[in-house]
Design a protein around this motif. Structure first.
Motif, mmCIF file in Angstrom:
data_model
loop_
_atom_site.group_PDB
_atom_site.id
_atom_site.type_symbol
_atom_site.label_atom_id
_atom_site.label_comp_id
_atom_site.label_asym_id
_atom_site.label_seq_id
_atom_site.Cartn_x
_atom_site.Cartn_y
_atom_site.Cartn_z
ATOM 1 N N GLY A 11 43.620 36.396 34.249
ATOM 2 C CA GLY A 11 42.760 37.391 34.896
ATOM 3 C C GLY A 11 41.856 38.076 33.887
ATOM 4 N N ASN A 14 37.651 39.769 34.199
ATOM 5 C CA ASN A 14 37.214 41.058 34.758
ATOM 6 C C ASN A 14 38.206 42.161 34.389
ATOM 7 N N GLY A 15 37.775 43.391 34.635
ATOM 8 C CA GLY A 15 38.662 44.567 34.602
ATOM 9 C C GLY A 15 39.566 44.696 33.385
ATOM 10 N N ILE A 16 40.841 44.942 33.643
ATOM 11 C CA ILE A 16 41.828 45.217 32.584
ATOM 12 C C ILE A 16 42.000 44.002 31.666
ATOM 13 N N ASP A 35 41.265 32.272 34.007
ATOM 14 C CA ASP A 35 40.852 32.909 35.258
ATOM 15 C C ASP A 35 40.368 31.829 36.216
ATOM 16 N N CYS A 57 41.905 28.161 35.427
ATOM 17 C CA CYS A 57 43.213 27.803 35.997
ATOM 18 C C CYS A 57 43.500 28.723 37.173
ATOM 19 N N ASN A 58 44.015 28.126 38.228
ATOM 20 C CA ASN A 58 44.488 28.912 39.359
ATOM 21 C C ASN A 58 45.990 29.093 39.168
ATOM 22 N N ILE A 59 46.414 30.319 38.841
ATOM 23 C CA ILE A 59 47.809 30.521 38.421
ATOM 24 C C ILE A 59 48.833 30.276 39.525
ATOM 25 N N ASN A 85 48.286 39.025 33.653
ATOM 26 C CA ASN A 85 47.534 40.173 34.158
ATOM 27 C C ASN A 85 46.850 39.899 35.492
ATOM 28 N N SER A 137 52.812 47.259 38.264
ATOM 29 C CA SER A 137 52.008 48.408 38.690
ATOM 30 C C SER A 137 52.945 49.562 39.015
ATOM 31 N N TYR A 149 51.748 44.330 48.149
ATOM 32 C CA TYR A 149 51.478 44.533 46.711
ATOM 33 C C TYR A 149 52.695 45.131 45.986
ATOM 34 N N LYS A 153 54.871 43.483 42.968
ATOM 35 C CA LYS A 153 54.974 44.104 41.638
ATOM 36 C C LYS A 153 56.421 44.502 41.310
ATOM 37 N N PRO A 179 50.776 49.902 35.040
ATOM 38 C CA PRO A 179 49.621 50.806 34.982
ATOM 39 C C PRO A 179 49.578 51.697 36.218
ATOM 40 N N GLY A 180 49.024 52.885 36.030
ATOM 41 C CA GLY A 180 48.736 53.764 37.174
ATOM 42 C C GLY A 180 47.282 53.600 37.554
ATOM 43 N N ILE A 182 43.705 53.230 37.075
ATOM 44 C CA ILE A 182 42.870 52.803 35.949
ATOM 45 C C ILE A 182 41.420 52.640 36.414
ATOM 46 N N THR A 184 38.532 50.852 36.809
ATOM 47 C CA THR A 184 38.011 49.471 36.747
ATOM 48 C C THR A 184 37.037 49.309 37.921
#
Ligand SMILES: NC(=O)c1ccc[n+]([C@@H]2O[C@H](COP(=O)([O-])OP(=O)(O)OC[C@H]3O[C@@H](n4cnc5c(N)ncnc54)[C@H](O)[C@@H]3O)[C@@H](O)[C@H]2O)c1
Length: 245
Positions: A11, A14-16, A35, A57-59, A85, A137, A149, A153, A179-180, A182, A184
């Protein structure tokens, strides 16, 4: 040939994930950005210079993950750090949530993380060293509208604890970061009033930055960090403490 430390971040387009990949590259890792978003992934890898490269790659597709690790084995014969991530959200109250949105979130956030951990374990065990860091998360503790979600997590934390047991004797440490809130592109899309309410509910009255998560990753994979495994590190401005005045 000079020994290269290899880190893989999922991942990372983007983002984190971008902040984690940038940080590990500055820590002297050769960083593989993984990604499904080829366009942004290649762009990001190009900004990091010659020690970073993008691999698509598609995880959650086992064949795609196996092909990724076969390529890494062929080109580097090792992996030192894996940061899981990549993740998605598909929020809705349970009575409105289509079962497909439960499946897709579990597939990417939990099964995808498991598939990546499996291949990393196969590659790291003979080396008797390695670090796996799974991005969970704070929401695993519970958030309305996130039954899929939060379950995914929470699963990531259970997975982390089991792998710490299974891989500890091989010198492989496995930890999670929770993470709380964030800042992004994801949270920037929230309506201004919702963002303000969320920030106000934080003990710090601030949002975290992607670099705060990257700092925690750098700590957990630093060679000076020893004897910590199976743990969940909250990077959430204290939100996980719960009720408080
Ligand atoms: N942003 C926050 O406030 C926050 C808070 C807690 C936890 N997290 C977690 O941090 C991680 C990163 O979040 P973000 O905000 O940077 O999200 P993001 O949407 O900006 O980035 C996620 C990346 O994962 C990639 N991805 C999605 N499905 C994939 C797949 N099947 N295979 C490979 N890559 C895939 C996307 O293309 C994207 O580049 C996620 O696991 C998320 O659950 C984020």
């Amino acid at each position: 040939m000079k020994y290269l430390k290899i880190a893989l971040v999922t991942g990372a387009a983007n983002g984190i994930g971008k902040a984690i990949a940038r940080r590990l590259t500055t820590e002297n890792y050769t960083t593989i950005l993984v990604d499904i978003d080829r366009e942004n992934g290649e762009k990001m890898a190009a900004t990091l210079g010659e020690r970073a490269l993008f691999m698509e790659c598609n995880i959650c597709d086992e064949k795609s993950v196996e092909a990724l690790f076969a390529r890494i084995k062929n080109e580097y014969s090792r992996i030192d750090v894996l940061v899981n991530n990549a993740g998605i959200i598909r929020d809705n109250m349970i009575w409105r949530m289509p079962a497909e949105e439960f499946d897709s979130v579990i597939d990417i956030n939990l099964k995808g993380t498991w598939l990546m951990c499996k291949q990393a374990a196969i590659m790291m065990r003979p080396l008797n060293s390695g670090r796996i860091i799974n991005i969970s998360s704070r929401a695993w503790l519970g958030n309305r509208g996130q039954s899929n979600y939060a379950a995914s997590k929470a699963g990531v934390i259970g997975l982390t604890r089991v792998l710490a047991l299974e891989l500890g004797a091989n010198g492989i440490f496995v930890n999670a970061i929770a993470p709380g809130l964030i800042d992004t592109p994801l949270t920037q899309k929230l309506p201004a009033d919702v963002r303000e309410k969320l920030i106000d509910a934080q003990p710090t009255k601030t949002m975290g930055k992607p670099e705060d998560i990257a700092q925690a990753v750098a700590f957990l994979c630093d060679e000076r960090t020893q004897f910590i495994t199976g743990q969940t590190l909250y990077v959430d401005g204290g939100k996980s403490i719960g009720a408080g005045l």
